[in-house]
Design an enzyme around this catalytic site. Structure first.
Site, PDB file in Angstrom:
ATOM      1  N   TYR A 103       0.808  -1.222   0.000  1.00 42.58           N
ATOM      2  CA  TYR A 103       0.000   0.000   0.000  1.00 42.58           C
ATOM      3  C   TYR A 103       0.843   1.275   0.000  1.00 42.58           C
ATOM      4  O   TYR A 103       0.373   2.323  -0.432  1.00 42.58           O
ATOM      5  CB  TYR A 103      -0.913   0.063   1.239  1.00 42.58           C
ATOM      6  CG  TYR A 103      -1.957  -1.007   1.343  1.00 42.58           C
ATOM      7  CD1 TYR A 103      -2.207  -1.904   0.305  1.00 42.58           C
ATOM      8  CD2 TYR A 103      -2.707  -1.126   2.506  1.00 42.58           C
ATOM      9  CE1 TYR A 103      -3.164  -2.894   0.427  1.00 42.58           C
ATOM     10  CE2 TYR A 103      -3.681  -2.108   2.641  1.00 42.58           C
ATOM     11  CZ  TYR A 103      -3.897  -2.998   1.603  1.00 42.58           C
ATOM     12  OH  TYR A 103      -4.845  -3.969   1.734  1.00 42.58           O
TER      13      TYR A 103
ATOM     14  N   HIS B  77      -0.636 -11.660   1.773  1.00 44.18           N
ATOM     15  CA  HIS B  77      -1.544 -10.770   1.047  1.00 44.18           C
ATOM     16  C   HIS B  77      -2.407 -11.487   0.012  1.00 44.18           C
ATOM     17  O   HIS B  77      -3.606 -11.218  -0.115  1.00 44.18           O
ATOM     18  CB  HIS B  77      -0.737  -9.659   0.373  1.00 44.18           C
ATOM     19  CG  HIS B  77      -1.513  -8.409   0.146  1.00 44.18           C
ATOM     20  ND1 HIS B  77      -0.961  -7.163   0.257  1.00 44.18           N
ATOM     21  CD2 HIS B  77      -2.809  -8.197  -0.173  1.00 44.18           C
ATOM     22  CE1 HIS B  77      -1.881  -6.241   0.017  1.00 44.18           C
ATOM     23  NE2 HIS B  77      -3.000  -6.850  -0.253  1.00 44.18           N
TER      24      HIS B  77
END
Length: 284
Positions: free
Chosen positions: A54, A110
């Site tokens: 991110y 993830h």
């Protein structure tokens, strides 16, 4: 915690706020993002989710300075290209530096990466638990089959959560058996994109229903949509780049949808042919 509802994060014994702070694709200035996260912390939210991909771990790190670390539940993620043993360890260290903390409460894989042995990856995750660098192991975007493989790859610890796209309009995890599997195996469900990237507001029937129900509680459609997720026993993590939006998110926790309203919202979902999670990849 300032009246904020809390719930046990499955398998950890930790009480966390029923809503978290999502930090994917934050908009606006860095200082505004920091103020937004601090607004949440000052109003009883203690759960913040980020990821190395991110690019917001350092923002979270700045925002949590001055708060008691033991009161916070910080989650981050390792990207699939870093699933080799030593890469997992290196990624974790880099995340810790950006977050400005000695440990993360929840470290998540993830996305699945079949090109790296899940046993190798989980061996590194367990080493991180042993060293106190992470408290709990989580996964994200894993199917039932992938969850079973990941569970069997662990020798000493367990998987405490699966982070998935889940909202009133996107409920494939129910169709695919993921929701029930997590529930039966004591895994918390973290719901990302809880407002379906705003798509629920573009669906006339869903928006009209959320609006009508919201009027009964004095709430906005988005707040009803978030409360629906909470009532489903999942932890929504909406992003909010500005304090005013964070305040709206937090106000979704101070009421409880009735069983009748839950049934009405449940009935809006149009089931689709089952697709794999990977086919829905959006980069989150």
């Amino acid at each position: 915690m300032n009246g904020m509802q809390t719930a046990e994060f499955d398998g950890t014994g930790r009480k966390v706020s029923v809503i978290g702070v999502g930090t994917w694709s934050l908009e606006g200035s860095r200082s505004e993002n920091v103020r937004s996260i601090r607004y949440a912390l000052d109003h009883g939210v203690n759960f913040i989710d980020t990821a190395e991909m991110y690019g917001t771990e350092d923002i979270v790190g700045e925002a949590i300075k001055g708060y008691r670390r033991e009161d916070l539940f910080i989650a981050t993620k390792v990207w699939p290209t870093h699933f080799a043993y030593h890469d997992v360890l290196k990624s974790c260290e880099e995340s810790l530096k950006k977050l400005g903390t000695d440990y993360v409460d929840l470290y998540q894989l993830h996305w699945p990466n079949p090109s790296v042995s899940i046993k190798e990856t989980m061996s590194a995750m367990e080493k991180l638990v042993d060293e106190g660098r992470i408290r709990y192991i989580g996964i994200s975007n894993f199917s039932v089959k992938e969850m079973k493989e990941a569970m069997s790859a662990l020798a000493k610890y367990r998987i405490v959560s699966n982070q998935l796209e889940y909202n009133v309009a996107t409920r494939e995890i129910e169709d695919e058996g993921i929701y029930d599997f997590c529930r039966k195996n004591g895994m918390a469900i973290i719901a990302y994109s809880p407002l379906s990237h705003g798509k629920i507001f573009g669906n006339e029937m869903i928006l009209e229903t959320l609006t009508d129900i919201g009027k009964k509680y004095g709430k906005r459609p988005a707040q009803v949509a978030l409360n629906w997720i909470i009532r489903k026993g999942a932890f929504p993590i909406p992003k909010a780049s500005k304090p005013i939006h964070m305040a709206e998110n937090i106000e979704s926790t101070d009421f409880t949808l009735s069983d009748e309203d839950m049934k009405t919202l449940d009935s809006l979902y149009q089931r689709h042919p089952i697709r794999s999670i990977a086919s829905r990849y959006k980069g989150h």
